[in-house]
Design a protein around this motif. Structure first.
Motif, PDB file in Angstrom:
ATOM      1  N   GLY A 124     -47.498  33.547 -18.431  1.00 41.64           N
ATOM      2  CA  GLY A 124     -46.074  33.243 -18.388  1.00 41.64           C
ATOM      3  C   GLY A 124     -45.440  33.511 -19.737  1.00 41.64           C
ATOM      4  N   SER A 125     -44.179  33.174 -19.865  1.00 47.68           N
ATOM      5  CA  SER A 125     -43.447  33.453 -21.099  1.00 47.68           C
ATOM      6  C   SER A 125     -42.469  32.336 -21.394  1.00 47.68           C
ATOM      7  CB  SER A 125     -42.690  34.782 -20.974  1.00 47.68           C
ATOM      8  OG  SER A 125     -41.708  34.693 -19.949  1.00 47.68           O
ATOM      9  N   VAL A 126     -42.014  32.312 -22.629  1.00 52.69           N
ATOM     10  CA  VAL A 126     -40.973  31.355 -23.020  1.00 52.69           C
ATOM     11  C   VAL A 126     -39.965  32.060 -23.915  1.00 52.69           C
ATOM     12  CG1 VAL A 126     -42.460  29.313 -22.895  1.00 52.69           C
ATOM     13  CG2 VAL A 126     -42.232  30.536 -25.052  1.00 52.69           C
ATOM     14  N   PRO A 127     -38.718  31.598 -23.910  1.00 53.80           N
ATOM     15  CA  PRO A 127     -37.740  32.141 -24.867  1.00 53.80           C
ATOM     16  C   PRO A 127     -38.111  31.700 -26.277  1.00 53.80           C
ATOM     17  CG  PRO A 127     -36.682  30.885 -23.100  1.00 53.80           C
ATOM     18  CD  PRO A 127     -38.131  30.587 -23.029  1.00 53.80           C
ATOM     19  N   MET A 128     -37.619  32.423 -27.236  1.00 49.24           N
ATOM     20  CA  MET A 128     -37.729  31.991 -28.629  1.00 49.24           C
ATOM     21  C   MET A 128     -36.335  31.642 -29.135  1.00 49.24           C
ATOM     22  SD  MET A 128     -40.582  34.587 -30.247  1.00 49.24           S
ATOM     23  CE  MET A 128     -39.786  36.098 -29.700  1.00 49.24           C
ATOM     24  N   VAL A 129     -36.307  30.764 -30.118  1.00 42.17           N
ATOM     25  CA  VAL A 129     -35.031  30.315 -30.661  1.00 42.17           C
ATOM     26  C   VAL A 129     -35.043  30.485 -32.173  1.00 42.17           C
ATOM     27  CG1 VAL A 129     -35.819  27.915 -30.811  1.00 42.17           C
ATOM     28  CG2 VAL A 129     -33.373  28.397 -30.738  1.00 42.17           C
ATOM     29  N   VAL A 130     -33.920  30.927 -32.708  1.00 42.66           N
ATOM     30  CA  VAL A 130     -33.722  30.990 -34.152  1.00 42.66           C
ATOM     31  C   VAL A 130     -33.242  29.607 -34.577  1.00 42.66           C
ATOM     32  CG1 VAL A 130     -32.552  32.140 -36.057  1.00 42.66           C
ATOM     33  CG2 VAL A 130     -33.067  33.417 -33.960  1.00 42.66           C
ATOM     34  N   ALA A 131     -34.097  28.877 -35.295  1.00 40.05           N
ATOM     35  CA  ALA A 131     -33.809  27.483 -35.641  1.00 40.05           C
ATOM     36  C   ALA A 131     -33.655  27.332 -37.142  1.00 40.05           C
ATOM     37  CB  ALA A 131     -34.935  26.577 -35.140  1.00 40.05           C
ATOM     38  N   ALA A 132     -32.661  26.544 -37.539  1.00 38.25           N
ATOM     39  CA  ALA A 132     -32.366  26.361 -38.962  1.00 38.25           C
ATOM     40  C   ALA A 132     -32.336  24.877 -39.310  1.00 38.25           C
ATOM     41  CB  ALA A 132     -31.032  27.009 -39.314  1.00 38.25           C
ATOM     42  N   HIS A 133     -32.557  24.595 -40.596  1.00 36.57           N
ATOM     43  CA  HIS A 133     -32.407  23.235 -41.086  1.00 36.57           C
ATOM     44  C   HIS A 133     -30.916  22.869 -41.038  1.00 36.57           C
ATOM     45  CE1 HIS A 133     -32.277  19.947 -44.091  1.00 36.57           C
ATOM     46  NE2 HIS A 133     -33.476  19.685 -43.601  1.00 36.57           N
ATOM     47  N   PRO A 134     -30.585  21.613 -40.748  1.00 41.53           N
ATOM     48  CA  PRO A 134     -29.164  21.222 -40.648  1.00 41.53           C
ATOM     49  C   PRO A 134     -28.344  21.497 -41.898  1.00 41.53           C
ATOM     50  CG  PRO A 134     -30.569  19.520 -39.726  1.00 41.53           C
ATOM     51  CD  PRO A 134     -31.482  20.513 -40.381  1.00 41.53           C
ATOM     52  N   SER A 135     -29.003  21.606 -43.055  1.00 44.63           N
ATOM     53  CA  SER A 135     -28.255  21.847 -44.302  1.00 44.63           C
ATOM     54  C   SER A 135     -27.772  23.285 -44.434  1.00 44.63           C
ATOM     55  CB  SER A 135     -29.136  21.511 -45.514  1.00 44.63           C
ATOM     56  OG  SER A 135     -30.271  22.378 -45.568  1.00 44.63           O
ATOM     57  N   VAL A 136     -28.291  24.179 -43.607  1.00 37.70           N
ATOM     58  CA  VAL A 136     -27.886  25.585 -43.689  1.00 37.70           C
ATOM     59  C   VAL A 136     -26.418  25.712 -43.273  1.00 37.70           C
ATOM     60  CG1 VAL A 136     -28.211  27.873 -42.652  1.00 37.70           C
ATOM     61  CG2 VAL A 136     -30.197  26.506 -43.333  1.00 37.70           C
ATOM     62  N   PRO A 137     -25.572  26.326 -44.094  1.00 41.70           N
ATOM     63  CA  PRO A 137     -24.130  26.393 -43.806  1.00 41.70           C
ATOM     64  C   PRO A 137     -23.787  27.498 -42.803  1.00 41.70           C
ATOM     65  CG  PRO A 137     -24.589  27.486 -45.871  1.00 41.70           C
ATOM     66  CD  PRO A 137     -25.902  26.923 -45.405  1.00 41.70           C
ATOM     67  N   ALA A 138     -24.302  27.351 -41.597  1.00 41.03           N
ATOM     68  CA  ALA A 138     -24.029  28.320 -40.532  1.00 41.03           C
ATOM     69  C   ALA A 138     -24.237  27.641 -39.195  1.00 41.03           C
ATOM     70  CB  ALA A 138     -24.949  29.526 -40.661  1.00 41.03           C
ATOM     71  N   ASP A 139     -23.361  27.939 -38.251  1.00 41.79           N
ATOM     72  CA  ASP A 139     -23.482  27.373 -36.914  1.00 41.79           C
ATOM     73  C   ASP A 139     -24.034  28.365 -35.907  1.00 41.79           C
ATOM     74  OD1 ASP A 139     -22.447  24.855 -37.653  1.00 41.79           O
ATOM     75  OD2 ASP A 139     -20.396  25.640 -37.536  1.00 41.79           O
TER      76      ASP A 139
END
Length: 325
Positions: A124-139
């Motif tokens: 099977g497969s899963v999506p991947m997510v680009v995850a950042a620390h909350p302090s990163v100034p980008a939404d």
């Protein structure tokens, strides 16, 4: 009876007995515990998929299927251990696309993906997510790329393992987003996530099951998903393709392999039992809620899928000029 005839008859009897013994061993498979090698430390999605699979196979086949973590060299050590094991069905491998990516970017990998393994089942497969620390100034990823191009010294990137789909995806985003910054390689998902949660690094790409709980709790923020379309569980999170890198699409998938020349009867049994396991309620309960899409398929479909993925990864490695010494 002449000596020559006697020797011929004896050899014939030995070969017949050996053939019968092998046939009986195949028919009685498994008659002792089976090892499933995970070539990473515990805690990542490969490990999770392997443990759910092992639990179901144990229940279905009446013998223990035991997960062994043999980490090192970004999955090469554990994978090579399986490649060199006896082809009797008692040593198996659960791996991700890292198995096919490593030989494309790492010198002197001690196995050949095509000739040293038997592809038993795509799981099977899963999506991947680009995850950042909350302090990163980008939404979102587009904002991150703009900020990182302007002040690369303020940001850092991490990955769970060299050659992993997470690493290759991140390299592709670096290339497409025109980023000039190194990637810190960790020994597994848990270590990379710990540093991301602690703010030691700014961003990783990881399989959704590993990151989803931290995103839900607000300890991390999702900037993008790597799938072709947005995923139902995160409808407000854009895709990488929507974030300035057109045509981008990657998922991480999981497969079951055995050493080369696995007897066909054992391969067929493992393929059937793995498919049954992947369609079980346990998989739905443990993995489905976190984005895992069970899609079992046997060697006839899995082998050409591997060939296609090798071509995809080779193109990314070539374009991004990835070479690991």
């Amino acid at each position: 009876m002449t000596t020559r005839k006697w020797i011929g008859a004896l050899l014939g009897a030995v070969l017949a007995a050996t053939g019968l013994a092998a046939q009986a061993q195949t028919q009685n498979y498994p008659n002792r515990p089976v090892r499933i090698i995970v070539p990473y430390v515990p805690g990542g999605t490969v490990d999770l998929v392997a443990r759910v699979l092992a639990q179901r196979l144990t229940e279905q086949m009446g013998q223990p299927f035991v997960v062994e973590n043999r980490a090192g060299a970004s999955g090469v050590i554990g994978s090579d251990m399986v490649a060199k094991a006896a082809a009797d069905g008692y040593t198996l491998l659960v791996q991700s696309p890292t198995l096919i990516a490593n030989p494309l970017m790492v010198r002197k990998v001690p196995y050949d993906v095509v000739t040293d393994f038997t592809p038993v089942s795509f799981l099977g497969s899963v999506p991947m997510v680009v995850a950042a620390h909350p302090s990163v100034p980008a939404d979102n990823l587009q904002q991150f790329l703009e900020a990182a191009r302007a002040k690369p010294q303020n940001f850092s990137l991490g990955t769970s393992a060299i050659g992993s789909p997470m690493h290759v995806s991140l390299e592709a985003i670096k290339f497409g987003g025109k980023l000039e910054m190194p990637i810190v390689a960790y020994r597994g998902t848990a270590a990379a996530l710990n540093d991301l949660l602690g703010g030691q690094i700014s961003l990783i790409i990881d399989a959704l099951p590993s990151t989803a709980p931290h995103i839900a709790s607000g300890k991390l923020k999702a900037l993008a998903v790597t799938t072709r379309a947005r995923i139902p569980g995160m409808p407000s999170v854009p895709t990488v393709a929507e974030s300035g890198i057109p045509g981008f699409e990657m998922v991480t998938w999981y497969g079951l392999w055995a050493p080369a020349k696995l007897p066909e009867a054992i391969s067929k049994r493992l393929t059937e039992e793995s498919a049954k396991a992947m369609r079980s309620s346990l998989v739905t309960e443990r993995l489905g809620a976190q984005g895992f899409v069970a899609a079992p398929m046997g060697p006839a479909q899995f082998a050409p899928y591997i060939t296609k993925e090798i071509a995809t990864y080779a193109r990314i490695v070539r374009d991004a000029k990835i070479q690991i010494d």
